[in-house]
Design an enzyme around this catalytic site. Structure first.
Site, PDB file in Angstrom:
ATOM      1  N   ASN A   1      52.209  10.762 -28.458  1.00 30.53           N
ATOM      2  CA  ASN A   1      53.580  11.279 -28.035  1.00 30.53           C
ATOM      3  C   ASN A   1      53.680  12.809 -28.441  1.00 30.53           C
ATOM      4  O   ASN A   1      53.082  13.405 -29.119  1.00 30.53           O
ATOM      5  CB  ASN A   1      54.746  10.600 -28.644  1.00 30.53           C
ATOM      6  N   VAL A   2      54.577  13.289 -27.396  1.00 31.44           N
ATOM      7  CA  VAL A   2      54.719  14.770 -27.376  1.00 31.44           C
ATOM      8  C   VAL A   2      56.123  15.125 -27.789  1.00 31.44           C
ATOM      9  O   VAL A   2      56.569  16.339 -27.581  1.00 31.44           O
ATOM     10  CB  VAL A   2      54.374  15.625 -26.192  1.00 31.44           C
ATOM     11  N   ASP A   3      56.936  14.290 -28.598  1.00 30.84           N
ATOM     12  CA  ASP A   3      58.247  14.572 -28.651  1.00 30.84           C
ATOM     13  C   ASP A   3      58.645  15.110 -30.108  1.00 30.84           C
ATOM     14  O   ASP A   3      59.691  15.329 -30.438  1.00 30.84           O
ATOM     15  CB  ASP A   3      59.128  12.960 -28.457  1.00 30.84           C
TER      16      ASP A   3
ATOM     17  N   HIS B   1      48.302  14.913 -27.991  1.00 32.81           N
ATOM     18  CA  HIS B   1      48.218  15.435 -26.646  1.00 32.81           C
ATOM     19  C   HIS B   1      49.298  16.690 -26.712  1.00 32.81           C
ATOM     20  O   HIS B   1      49.848  17.062 -25.827  1.00 32.81           O
ATOM     21  CB  HIS B   1      48.888  14.410 -25.617  1.00 32.81           C
TER      22      HIS B   1
ATOM     23  N   CYS C   1      50.985  30.623 -23.388  1.00 35.39           N
ATOM     24  CA  CYS C   1      50.444  31.190 -22.210  1.00 35.39           C
ATOM     25  C   CYS C   1      49.020  31.218 -21.745  1.00 35.39           C
ATOM     26  O   CYS C   1      48.264  31.161 -22.623  1.00 35.39           O
ATOM     27  CB  CYS C   1      50.460  32.819 -22.362  1.00 35.39           C
TER      28      CYS C   1
ATOM     29  N   CYS D   1      46.944  34.902 -22.098  1.00 33.61           N
ATOM     30  CA  CYS D   1      46.758  35.761 -23.350  1.00 33.61           C
ATOM     31  C   CYS D   1      46.597  34.748 -24.653  1.00 33.61           C
ATOM     32  O   CYS D   1      46.542  35.083 -25.643  1.00 33.61           O
ATOM     33  CB  CYS D   1      48.035  36.653 -23.630  1.00 33.61           C
TER      34      CYS D   1
ATOM     35  N   CYS E   1      52.412  38.744 -21.939  1.00 33.60           N
ATOM     36  CA  CYS E   1      51.367  39.751 -20.821  1.00 33.60           C
ATOM     37  C   CYS E   1      51.846  39.561 -19.320  1.00 33.60           C
ATOM     38  O   CYS E   1      50.924  39.947 -18.426  1.00 33.60           O
ATOM     39  CB  CYS E   1      50.331  39.255 -21.185  1.00 33.60           C
TER      40      CYS E   1
END
Length: 299
Positions: A118-120, A135, A143, A146, A197
């Site tokens: 999960n990305v929570d 993940h 970015c 950079c 950048c």
């Protein structure tokens, strides 16, 4: 590589059936040395939908791929408009009983760590410290030029300023944090560049079609090697990013236990699959082990 998700997976008829017996899970946790592998199913009780299962978002939504995101300015506009709106809800999600139980098991020294698909960030919000975000995390932005990192809160403020009055109504939130919007609703949404950048900003998550960093994979493999058993929570294991760790554990002779209401692609490798809601199952196990489940850390 994290492959584009399969819309439908039909379990073979000869898969072992699910059970409601939590005794093997309680025995494994009571012994200690358990490594947790969690998927989207552990966060559904926090209001974040699953990809699969009943009402899963894959029936109406295809997640952004890395190739689409990097290859098309329009795809990035569509992604960031949907994700910016979704973050207003996603970012307010709070840990549920399942996350709190995992954190309690860790506090009592029963876990060697947590690998989450999960990305929570909800495991950490509940108080878990030893978490590998396989993940990545929607709470960070990177970015592509950079390599500078920034917080999602900072980006949200910049996007709010650049898109005053952006208040579309979405039909649904998706597990990857974006909201369903039409092209008309997206309109001329403005994407902001890197403040350092001027490069392209991307959430610090592994998109479908993008490879999980090799060092992260190796770290997870080492955790499997060191663990006494593997407990899978709320993952269908449909894609290889999680299934490979189940296979590794089984090949090493380590017990694999799964709590997931629907059949998974790891069932053949598992000692058992408990077909119960995660919050109920984990708090029941915690009670059997006399471990109090708190309310988690504030975020």
């Amino acid at each position: 590589m994290r492959m584009r998700p399969t819309l439908h997976w039909t379990p073979p008829e000869d898969l072992p059936p699910g059970t409601t017996d939590l005794e093997p899970v309680a025995d494994a946790l009571g012994t200690g040395g358990v490594l947790v592998l969690s998927g989207a199913g552990i966060s559904t009780e926090s209001g974040i939908p699953d990809y699969r299962g009943e009402g899963g978002s894959l029936s109406r939504h295809t997640p952004m791929t890395y190739q689409d995101f990097t290859g098309s300015a329009q795809a990035r506009r569509r992604y960031w408009a949907r994700s910016h709106l979704g973050w207003r809800t996603f970012g307010r999600a709070r840990p549920n009983a399942g996350h709190r139980a995992v954190a309690a098991f860790e506090r009592h020294g029963l876990l060697t760590g947590v690998i989450t698909q999960n990305v929570d960030g909800l495991h950490q919000a509940a108080g878990s410290d030893e978490v590998v975000e396989l993940h990545g995390s929607l709470g960070r932005v990177v970015c592509l030029s950079c390599g500078a990192f920034s917080t999602r809160q900072e980006l949200a403020r910049r996007l709010e300023a650049a898109n005053a009055g952006f208040q579309p109504v979405s039909a649904a939130l998706n597990p990857d944090g974006d909201a369903d919007l039409t092209d008309e609703q997206i309109g001329d949404f403005r994407v902001v560049p890197c403040a350092n950048c001027g490069g392209i900003l991307k959430p610090d998550v592994v998109f479908f079609g993008e490879a999980v960093p090799p060092r992260r994979v190796e770290h997870c493999r080492n955790l499997i090697h060191e663990a006494a058993s593997l407990l899978v929570l709320g993952s269908s294991l449909t894609v290889m990013s999680g299934l490979r760790f189940v296979r590794q554990a089984a090949e090493a002779g380590k017990p694999v236990l799964i709590i997931n209401r629907d059949p998974t692609r790891g069932d053949r490798h598992a000692l058992t699959r408990v077909a119960l809601p995660l919050g109920t199952a984990l708090t029941t196990v915690a009670g059997r082990l006399d471990i109090p489940v708190g309310h988690g850390a504030a975020t």
